[in-house]
Design a protein around this motif. Structure first.
Motif, PDB file in Angstrom:
ATOM      1  N   UNK A 101     -10.745   5.811  -1.418  1.00 54.35           N
ATOM      2  CA  UNK A 101      -9.915   4.637  -1.676  1.00 54.35           C
ATOM      3  C   UNK A 101      -8.461   4.863  -1.253  1.00 54.35           C
ATOM      4  N   UNK A 102      -7.923   6.033  -1.533  1.00 59.67           N
ATOM      5  CA  UNK A 102      -6.528   6.311  -1.204  1.00 59.67           C
ATOM      6  C   UNK A 102      -6.347   6.762   0.240  1.00 59.67           C
ATOM      7  N   UNK A 103      -7.443   7.057   0.934  1.00 58.71           N
ATOM      8  CA  UNK A 103      -7.376   7.692   2.245  1.00 58.71           C
ATOM      9  C   UNK A 103      -6.533   6.918   3.261  1.00 58.71           C
ATOM     10  N   UNK A 104      -6.681   5.600   3.411  1.00 54.04           N
ATOM     11  CA  UNK A 104      -5.827   4.916   4.391  1.00 54.04           C
ATOM     12  C   UNK A 104      -4.330   5.106   4.111  1.00 54.04           C
ATOM     13  N   UNK A 105      -3.941   4.963   2.864  1.00 52.53           N
ATOM     14  CA  UNK A 105      -2.538   5.150   2.501  1.00 52.53           C
ATOM     15  C   UNK A 105      -2.081   6.585   2.687  1.00 52.53           C
ATOM     16  N   UNK A 106      -2.946   7.542   2.354  1.00 54.54           N
ATOM     17  CA  UNK A 106      -2.615   8.953   2.546  1.00 54.54           C
ATOM     18  C   UNK A 106      -2.409   9.245   4.034  1.00 54.54           C
ATOM     19  N   UNK A 107      -3.301   8.738   4.872  1.00 51.94           N
ATOM     20  CA  UNK A 107      -3.194   8.974   6.310  1.00 51.94           C
ATOM     21  C   UNK A 107      -1.931   8.330   6.871  1.00 51.94           C
ATOM     22  N   UNK A 108      -1.658   7.101   6.510  1.00 54.94           N
ATOM     23  CA  UNK A 108      -0.451   6.431   7.008  1.00 54.94           C
ATOM     24  C   UNK A 108       0.806   7.148   6.535  1.00 54.94           C
ATOM     25  N   UNK A 109       0.800   7.601   5.293  1.00 56.53           N
ATOM     26  CA  UNK A 109       1.947   8.343   4.780  1.00 56.53           C
ATOM     27  C   UNK A 109       2.082   9.687   5.496  1.00 56.53           C
ATOM     28  N   UNK A 110       0.951  10.346   5.746  1.00 60.45           N
ATOM     29  CA  UNK A 110       0.974  11.619   6.458  1.00 60.45           C
ATOM     30  C   UNK A 110       1.526  11.477   7.867  1.00 60.45           C
ATOM     31  N   UNK A 161       4.925  22.826   0.865  1.00 62.99           N
ATOM     32  CA  UNK A 161       5.818  22.331  -0.190  1.00 62.99           C
ATOM     33  C   UNK A 161       6.532  21.048   0.257  1.00 62.99           C
ATOM     34  N   UNK A 162       6.995  21.050   1.501  1.00 59.87           N
ATOM     35  CA  UNK A 162       7.691  19.877   2.026  1.00 59.87           C
ATOM     36  C   UNK A 162       6.730  18.681   2.120  1.00 59.87           C
ATOM     37  N   UNK A 163       5.523  18.927   2.586  1.00 58.89           N
ATOM     38  CA  UNK A 163       4.527  17.855   2.688  1.00 58.89           C
ATOM     39  C   UNK A 163       4.238  17.285   1.308  1.00 58.89           C
ATOM     40  N   UNK A 164       4.026  18.161   0.321  1.00 60.15           N
ATOM     41  CA  UNK A 164       3.753  17.679  -1.046  1.00 60.15           C
ATOM     42  C   UNK A 164       4.911  16.833  -1.568  1.00 60.15           C
ATOM     43  N   UNK A 165       6.127  17.282  -1.328  1.00 60.14           N
ATOM     44  CA  UNK A 165       7.299  16.545  -1.804  1.00 60.14           C
ATOM     45  C   UNK A 165       7.397  15.171  -1.155  1.00 60.14           C
ATOM     46  N   UNK A 166       7.252  15.104   0.159  1.00 61.55           N
ATOM     47  CA  UNK A 166       7.435  13.854   0.893  1.00 61.55           C
ATOM     48  C   UNK A 166       6.246  12.916   0.784  1.00 61.55           C
ATOM     49  N   UNK A 167       5.124  13.408   0.305  1.00 59.37           N
ATOM     50  CA  UNK A 167       3.957  12.552   0.092  1.00 59.37           C
ATOM     51  C   UNK A 167       3.679  12.350  -1.395  1.00 59.37           C
ATOM     52  N   UNK A 168       4.629  12.684  -2.229  1.00 56.51           N
ATOM     53  CA  UNK A 168       4.419  12.622  -3.676  1.00 56.51           C
ATOM     54  C   UNK A 168       4.202  11.203  -4.193  1.00 56.51           C
ATOM     55  N   UNK A 169       4.527  10.185  -3.423  1.00 54.22           N
ATOM     56  CA  UNK A 169       4.300   8.804  -3.839  1.00 54.22           C
ATOM     57  C   UNK A 169       2.892   8.304  -3.574  1.00 54.22           C
ATOM     58  N   UNK A 170       2.051   9.170  -3.008  1.00 54.03           N
ATOM     59  CA  UNK A 170       0.667   8.794  -2.722  1.00 54.03           C
ATOM     60  C   UNK A 170      -0.256   9.528  -3.683  1.00 54.03           C
ATOM     61  N   UNK A 171      -0.929   8.764  -4.511  1.00 51.17           N
ATOM     62  CA  UNK A 171      -1.788   9.341  -5.545  1.00 51.17           C
ATOM     63  C   UNK A 171      -3.235   9.386  -5.076  1.00 51.17           C
ATOM     64  N   UNK A 172      -3.899  10.503  -5.375  1.00 52.45           N
ATOM     65  CA  UNK A 172      -5.339  10.652  -5.143  1.00 52.45           C
ATOM     66  C   UNK A 172      -5.971  10.933  -6.497  1.00 52.45           C
ATOM     67  N   UNK A 173      -6.706   9.990  -7.010  1.00 48.84           N
ATOM     68  CA  UNK A 173      -7.320  10.155  -8.325  1.00 48.84           C
ATOM     69  C   UNK A 173      -8.426  11.195  -8.325  1.00 48.84           C
ATOM     70  N   UNK A 222      -2.183  -0.289  -7.258  1.00 49.44           N
ATOM     71  CA  UNK A 222      -1.441  -0.659  -8.465  1.00 49.44           C
ATOM     72  C   UNK A 222      -0.702  -1.982  -8.324  1.00 49.44           C
ATOM     73  N   UNK A 223      -0.405  -2.386  -7.088  1.00 49.72           N
ATOM     74  CA  UNK A 223       0.372  -3.589  -6.788  1.00 49.72           C
ATOM     75  C   UNK A 223       1.779  -3.500  -7.393  1.00 49.72           C
ATOM     76  N   UNK A 224       2.260  -2.282  -7.594  1.00 51.54           N
ATOM     77  CA  UNK A 224       3.591  -2.082  -8.175  1.00 51.54           C
ATOM     78  C   UNK A 224       4.358  -0.953  -7.488  1.00 51.54           C
ATOM     79  N   UNK A 225       3.855  -0.442  -6.369  1.00 50.63           N
ATOM     80  CA  UNK A 225       4.564   0.598  -5.623  1.00 50.63           C
ATOM     81  C   UNK A 225       4.446   1.994  -6.180  1.00 50.63           C
ATOM     82  N   UNK A 226       3.512   2.218  -7.091  1.00 52.02           N
ATOM     83  CA  UNK A 226       3.417   3.519  -7.749  1.00 52.02           C
ATOM     84  C   UNK A 226       2.324   4.429  -7.204  1.00 52.02           C
ATOM     85  N   UNK A 227       1.386   3.892  -6.403  1.00 47.03           N
ATOM     86  CA  UNK A 227       0.243   4.732  -6.010  1.00 47.03           C
ATOM     87  C   UNK A 227       0.177   5.069  -4.529  1.00 47.03           C
TER      88      UNK A 227
END
Length: 171
Positions: free
Chosen positions: A119-128, A141-153, A56-61
């Motif tokens: 496409x989202x996998x690198x960001x998901x892995x780094x966030x994880x 539940x905690x994982x979902x909450x703390x990774x909620x800023x990473x979107x998987x379309x 997104x280039x805006x910090x949303x995905x």
């Protein structure tokens, strides 16, 4: 007065540049960059590390998530000049050794089939990884909450959470 106006106009036209020196995936890099350059653009365009994705280039995905000093950051929102002396880890820097060896979370993503388009996998892995290191992987539940800023379309959230749980148990 015309001189002051001309100087102001000239200053507005000339982008300011700065020098930044940082360590990326264990390798020291130095560059002179426009002060407005994001960490994401520095990694992809100057250092050739294209594993970190521009979504997104805006910090949303979260597609651009990397670790700076071991903490998760959105590289698209981080000004590179602010990282003087920082340690940055991207998806390319995760493998603990040479060859085909994967990071435990990368292995878990494969075992749990936690990606579809990828496409989202690198960001998901780094966030994880950040989530686990920060101590936020105690429950789904905690994982979902703390990774909620990473979107998987593609909607692989259940499998992503399972992969983070699996890797957290192994570390």
């Amino acid at each position: 007065m015309e001189t002051a106006g001309a100087e102001a106009a000239g200053a507005a036209e000339a982008p300011l540049s700065g020098r930044v020196s940082l360590t990326v995936n264990g390798e020291r890099h130095a560059a002179v960059i426009d002060n407005r350059t994001s960490l994401l653009d520095l990694l992809r365009e100057r250092f050739g590390l294209t594993g970190t994705k521009k979504g997104c280039d805006a910090g949303a995905c979260g597609a651009c998530t990397v670790l700076v000093g071991g903490r998760r950051v959105n590289a698209c929102l981080t000004l590179a000049v602010r990282l003087e002396g920082a340690e940055v880890t991207t998806i390319e820097g995760l493998a603990p050794g040479e060859g085909d060896e994967l990071h435990p979370l990368q292995e878990a993503f494969v075992e749990q089939d936690a990606f579809q388009c990828g496409y989202c996998t690198p960001g998901q892995i780094m966030s994880g990884i950040g989530c686990i290191r920060e101590g936020h992987a105690g429950s789904p539940e905690e994982i979902r909450e703390w990774m909620s800023g990473n979107i998987c379309r593609c909607g692989c959230y259940v499998k992503i959470v399972r992969a983070v749980e699996q890797a957290a148990r192994r570390t």
